[in-house]
Motif scaffolding. Sequence first.
Motif, PDB file in Angstrom:
ATOM      1  N   ARG A 179       0.825  -1.211   0.000  1.00  0.00           N
ATOM      2  CA  ARG A 179       0.000   0.000   0.000  1.00  0.00           C
ATOM      3  C   ARG A 179       0.856   1.256   0.000  1.00  0.00           C
ATOM      4  N   GLU A 180       1.921   1.264   0.802  1.00  0.00           N
ATOM      5  CA  GLU A 180       2.773   2.450   0.857  1.00  0.00           C
ATOM      6  C   GLU A 180       3.513   2.652  -0.456  1.00  0.00           C
ATOM      7  N   LYS A 181       3.949   1.571  -1.070  1.00  0.00           N
ATOM      8  CA  LYS A 181       4.608   1.699  -2.356  1.00  0.00           C
ATOM      9  C   LYS A 181       3.640   2.232  -3.409  1.00  0.00           C
ATOM     10  N   GLU A 182       2.398   1.776  -3.361  1.00  0.00           N
ATOM     11  CA  GLU A 182       1.431   2.233  -4.338  1.00  0.00           C
ATOM     12  C   GLU A 182       1.087   3.707  -4.124  1.00  0.00           C
ATOM     13  N   GLU A 183       1.016   4.142  -2.858  1.00  0.00           N
ATOM     14  CA  GLU A 183       0.752   5.559  -2.591  1.00  0.00           C
ATOM     15  C   GLU A 183       1.867   6.429  -3.145  1.00  0.00           C
ATOM     16  N   ILE A 184       3.113   5.987  -2.958  1.00  0.00           N
ATOM     17  CA  ILE A 184       4.238   6.757  -3.492  1.00  0.00           C
ATOM     18  C   ILE A 184       4.207   6.736  -5.014  1.00  0.00           C
ATOM     19  N   ARG A 185       3.898   5.584  -5.580  1.00  0.00           N
ATOM     20  CA  ARG A 185       3.874   5.461  -7.035  1.00  0.00           C
ATOM     21  C   ARG A 185       2.802   6.353  -7.648  1.00  0.00           C
ATOM     22  N   GLN A 186       1.682   6.533  -6.932  1.00  0.00           N
ATOM     23  CA  GLN A 186       0.631   7.400  -7.452  1.00  0.00           C
ATOM     24  C   GLN A 186       1.097   8.852  -7.545  1.00  0.00           C
ATOM     25  N   LYS A 187       2.046   9.248  -6.708  1.00  0.00           N
ATOM     26  CA  LYS A 187       2.532  10.625  -6.715  1.00  0.00           C
ATOM     27  C   LYS A 187       3.593  10.879  -7.778  1.00  0.00           C
ATOM     28  N   LEU A 188       4.190   9.831  -8.319  1.00  0.00           N
ATOM     29  CA  LEU A 188       5.283  10.006  -9.275  1.00  0.00           C
ATOM     30  C   LEU A 188       4.761  10.655 -10.549  1.00  0.00           C
ATOM     31  N   PHE A 189       5.476  11.644 -11.022  1.00  0.00           N
ATOM     32  CA  PHE A 189       5.120  12.291 -12.278  1.00  0.00           C
ATOM     33  C   PHE A 189       5.319  11.314 -13.430  1.00  0.00           C
ATOM     34  N   GLY A 190       4.291  11.135 -14.252  1.00  0.00           N
ATOM     35  CA  GLY A 190       4.342  10.197 -15.359  1.00  0.00           C
ATOM     36  C   GLY A 190       3.755   8.840 -15.051  1.00  0.00           C
ATOM     37  N   HIS A 191       3.402   8.604 -13.784  1.00  0.00           N
ATOM     38  CA  HIS A 191       2.857   7.303 -13.419  1.00  0.00           C
ATOM     39  C   HIS A 191       1.565   7.006 -14.174  1.00  0.00           C
ATOM     40  N   GLU A 192       0.679   8.018 -14.344  1.00  0.00           N
ATOM     41  CA  GLU A 192      -0.619   7.761 -14.943  1.00  0.00           C
ATOM     42  C   GLU A 192      -0.513   7.351 -16.405  1.00  0.00           C
ATOM     43  N   ILE A 193       0.566   7.682 -17.070  1.00  0.00           N
ATOM     44  CA  ILE A 193       0.707   7.311 -18.481  1.00  0.00           C
ATOM     45  C   ILE A 193       0.751   5.790 -18.637  1.00  0.00           C
ATOM     46  N   PHE A 194       1.429   5.124 -17.698  1.00  0.00           N
ATOM     47  CA  PHE A 194       1.619   3.691 -17.817  1.00  0.00           C
ATOM     48  C   PHE A 194       0.579   2.886 -17.045  1.00  0.00           C
ATOM     49  N   ASN A 195      -0.307   3.532 -16.298  1.00  0.00           N
ATOM     50  CA  ASN A 195      -1.241   2.787 -15.461  1.00  0.00           C
ATOM     51  C   ASN A 195      -2.670   3.279 -15.606  1.00  0.00           C
ATOM     52  N   ASN A 196      -2.970   3.915 -16.711  1.00  0.00           N
ATOM     53  CA  ASN A 196      -4.333   4.382 -16.971  1.00  0.00           C
ATOM     54  C   ASN A 196      -4.945   3.508 -18.053  1.00  0.00           C
ATOM     55  N   PRO A 197      -6.070   2.828 -17.754  1.00  0.00           N
ATOM     56  CA  PRO A 197      -6.676   1.951 -18.788  1.00  0.00           C
ATOM     57  C   PRO A 197      -7.132   2.712 -20.018  1.00  0.00           C
ATOM     58  N   ASN A 198      -7.321   4.036 -19.899  1.00  0.00           N
ATOM     59  CA  ASN A 198      -7.724   4.814 -21.071  1.00  0.00           C
ATOM     60  C   ASN A 198      -6.590   4.962 -22.081  1.00  0.00           C
ATOM     61  N   TYR A 199      -5.363   4.687 -21.634  1.00  0.00           N
ATOM     62  CA  TYR A 199      -4.214   4.805 -22.528  1.00  0.00           C
ATOM     63  C   TYR A 199      -3.758   3.440 -23.041  1.00  0.00           C
ATOM     64  N   ALA A 200      -4.653   2.456 -23.046  1.00  0.00           N
ATOM     65  CA  ALA A 200      -4.237   1.088 -23.367  1.00  0.00           C
ATOM     66  C   ALA A 200      -3.668   0.977 -24.771  1.00  0.00           C
ATOM     67  N   ASN A 201      -4.160   1.777 -25.734  1.00  0.00           N
ATOM     68  CA  ASN A 201      -3.716   1.664 -27.125  1.00  0.00           C
ATOM     69  C   ASN A 201      -2.795   2.803 -27.537  1.00  0.00           C
ATOM     70  N   VAL A 202      -2.249   3.523 -26.571  1.00  0.00           N
ATOM     71  CA  VAL A 202      -1.411   4.666 -26.915  1.00  0.00           C
ATOM     72  C   VAL A 202      -0.052   4.216 -27.429  1.00  0.00           C
ATOM     73  N   PHE A 203       0.553   3.245 -26.756  1.00  0.00           N
ATOM     74  CA  PHE A 203       1.914   2.842 -27.083  1.00  0.00           C
ATOM     75  C   PHE A 203       1.950   1.507 -27.841  1.00  0.00           C
ATOM     76  N   VAL A 204       0.929   1.265 -28.661  1.00  0.00           N
ATOM     77  CA  VAL A 204       0.937   0.094 -29.537  1.00  0.00           C
ATOM     78  C   VAL A 204       1.549   0.511 -30.868  1.00  0.00           C
ATOM     79  N   PRO A 205       2.554  -0.208 -31.382  1.00  0.00           N
ATOM     80  CA  PRO A 205       3.204   0.205 -32.632  1.00  0.00           C
ATOM     81  C   PRO A 205       2.230   0.165 -33.797  1.00  0.00           C
ATOM     82  N   ASN A 206       2.351   1.133 -34.696  1.00  0.00           N
ATOM     83  CA  ASN A 206       1.502   1.233 -35.872  1.00  0.00           C
ATOM     84  C   ASN A 206       2.101   0.393 -36.991  1.00  0.00           C
ATOM     85  N   THR A 207       1.344  -0.616 -37.422  1.00  0.00           N
ATOM     86  CA  THR A 207       1.821  -1.506 -38.486  1.00  0.00           C
ATOM     87  C   THR A 207       1.286  -1.105 -39.855  1.00  0.00           C
ATOM     88  N   ASN A 208       0.360  -0.143 -39.888  1.00  0.00           N
ATOM     89  CA  ASN A 208      -0.223   0.282 -41.166  1.00  0.00           C
ATOM     90  C   ASN A 208       0.572   1.437 -41.751  1.00  0.00           C
TER      91      ASN A 208
END
Length: 890
Positions: A179-208
């Motif tokens: 729990r304490e590690k997760e609280e600290i991780r939530q404060k890290l700048f940039g954490h939401e980019i890698f842990n937000n389900p809304n960004y699930a397809n952001v960093f998928v490579p474009n094959t087209n």
Amino acid sequence: MSGLMVPNDVHLHLKNMQNLRAYYVAKIGQFHGKIGIPVRQTAALFFLTGLGLFGSVTSAQVVAPSAPAGLPGGQSLPGGALPGGTQPGSRGTQPGPRTNTTPGQTTPGNTNGRTGTTAPATTNGRGQGQGPGQGQGNTNATTTTTAPTAPTSESADINDATKTTTEVLEEGYQAARRREKEEIRQKLFGHEIFNNPNYANVFVPNTNIPTPQNYQLGPGDVLNITMYGNSAGDFSQTVTPEGNIYFTGTTGIGPISILGLSVEQARARITNRLASKFVGLTNSSYGPKNTYLEITLGGLRTIRVSVLGEAFKPGTYPVSSLASVMNAIYAAGGPDVLGSFRRINVIRGGKVIATLDLYDYLVTGVQKNDIRLRDGDVIRIPTFVNRVEITGTVRRNNIFELLPGENLDKLLYYAGGFAANAYKSRIKVTRVNDRERVVEDVTKDKFATFEMQDGDAVDVEQLLNRFQNRVIINGAVYRPGQYSLDQNATLLTLIRTAENLREDAFTGRVQIIRTRDDLAIENITVNLADMMAGKAPDVPLKREDQVIVSSRFDLVESASISIQGEVNKPSDGVGYMANMTLEDLILQAGGLKESAAAAQVEVVRRKRDIDPRAVNAQIAEVIQFDIDRDLSVKNGNSRFVLQPFDQVIVRRSPNYRVQTYVQVEGEVILPGGYPIPRKDLKISDLVAQAGGLTPFAYVEGATLIRTVVLSQDELAVRQRSVTELADDSRNSVVQIDEVSAAKKESIGISLKRILANPGSSEDILVQEGDLLRIPKRLETVRLQGELLLPNTVKYRQNQTFQDYVSQAGGFTSRSQRRKAYIVYANGSVDRTRKFGFFNVYPRVEPGSEIIVPKKTTNPLTPQQIISTATGITGSLFSLILGILAFRTVR
């Protein structure tokens, strides 16, 4: 554990959590070595002690367990040592039996008594340790014993309970750490980019996309090889694990290696090899080029890269051959709590070929060094070096990672800069040195040179909630509000800026509420009229001055007039207007009602100058008016002007009556509603209006029902009377009806006497809403209450009260006979009377209802009856003896 926490210093906080656990592990080893308690019991005991669930525990408070009861032949442990521990008072350690998890088997072994190491389930091996005495030593003695018997159910339950407690404590510790590690991780700048389900397809490579020119072919790539022109053919295939392609059906070609080539390079090599079979692919002596070869990438291969170090989910991941470093980092969940966002290394062939800074992408959107991955690449996320937390009035409140040499100005840039209400002149920085905390006040000129350190906590405060140059004006001006002191340095200037005074402004006294330098409040009064006339100097204003210009209407009592009585819209308070006449007020009240007595309109006016010494002093004046329906005043008093606080009363005409009705129901010729044409209308007149009675009318059962409406005061008096006079006898039950404002009540009348002698005292006057109900001839009697079988029976003329009670089964043991009563059809009631020792019951008429109340006391037991009879008999004998003695004396 909170005492070990260092806020805003992440890695030190986690190290302290680890040190705390190591401390308990060390204590477990020492305690286990001293008293020989099993390791799991010791762990649970010490962890609970550390959590404060128990007090301090010493070795003297813990009883060492006895040797297993199942040792055959009464054998004891060597040297009298305690199981798995050391001998008290000896030097060094003693070997103890190693207990395996399998019940009933014991093998020799040593106990490792070194501080800080424990075995969770068994104690194994030969080692050396520090005993409670001085010095060290090795002991390799071996004890030969036979297998002990299986543990009893009691000892097994104890072991299971101990194991469960230990596991629960361990799980609680791990959960708290997560729990304490997760609280600290939530404060890290940039954490939401890698842990937000809304960004699930952001960093998928474009094959087209077209195949990049620098794309290197490898095993697994699908090549679409098409030949067209003078010769045609399709040679599409997948690159083999060795990096080759084969052309089946063509001899002499053999495998062609394209490993590591680009698509253009592969086309040139394949064309060169196929030209030996298809001469039209190149210009030759046989003629010009007439056959063409097209090569495209039909399917991408999957490569495997490893994300190591402080990643949230480190491991090896299969990714597309077009994937970049960001794609792999996102697949691994980004950096973990201890991971760096600023120095992510890409290792290929044992060398670092690129270093990625995620802040470039997070802050500026530029993906520097985001190279395309190859099979076998390693992405290493090292631990961070410097982290700083910034809070307060900035746009981003996060924990930021700073590279060596980055200063406070850079931190503010990462935090998005100051918020609008931030205090920008000075920032507080809390820093941790080797011994304690220190506070640094960093001024604005040092932002660019103040270098940040790991663990710094930066706090940006808000602006003061005060104004530097504000003045306020309220009251009788056209634009009240806040103004700048710089452009309105004096009172007259401020009034002109506020669009000048209103016409109702009272200029004789204007208030200035001033806040002095010591924050005390003072009131300054000026004569604005003299100031505007030039007779007094203008007043300079100061910061936070409040100017109040009163209105003349604020200084007088609010005048009103009222109109009551027979008008359509009466009102207790109408705003007074100058030159308002009596006709104007009546018109504003909606005009006169039809019931108004136009000749009885009164105006009540208060008197002001009254002699307090006069006994008969007039305190009010009443003026009467005669007004026509067209609202014109007669007798020459037209346009009577009202004054403030006048009260107008329009009386009701004494000759006006609203038409009222009464109802007649039942056995009359013409039942229905009938008007009351005159005030003296009686019941006999009403029956005559209804056409008289029918042959089936039951005259004795006629009832007059009247609606009684009580005022609030009458309701209170009635409720109090009912409560006080209610029968609270313990021997009976009385049902009390709720007193309501409007209630229909039956009035017992004798219609037979009324019709026999109209106009007599029995013939009462009717009222609005009365209901005369004449029932049909009744032939039944209803029996209710405490009877064996309450029912309705046929009326028989010669039967008595007791006869009807007998038809209901008779009285019960709880019947209150003396209080039985009867309700007749016309609503009248008659009760049972007492004559000596006998009850005299009322007569029974057709349509009557006999009601027998119920006793509330329990019936007497035989013992109570005998006791009561004995007492009565004794009293009678005493009375007789007294009479005889009195006569004898005479």
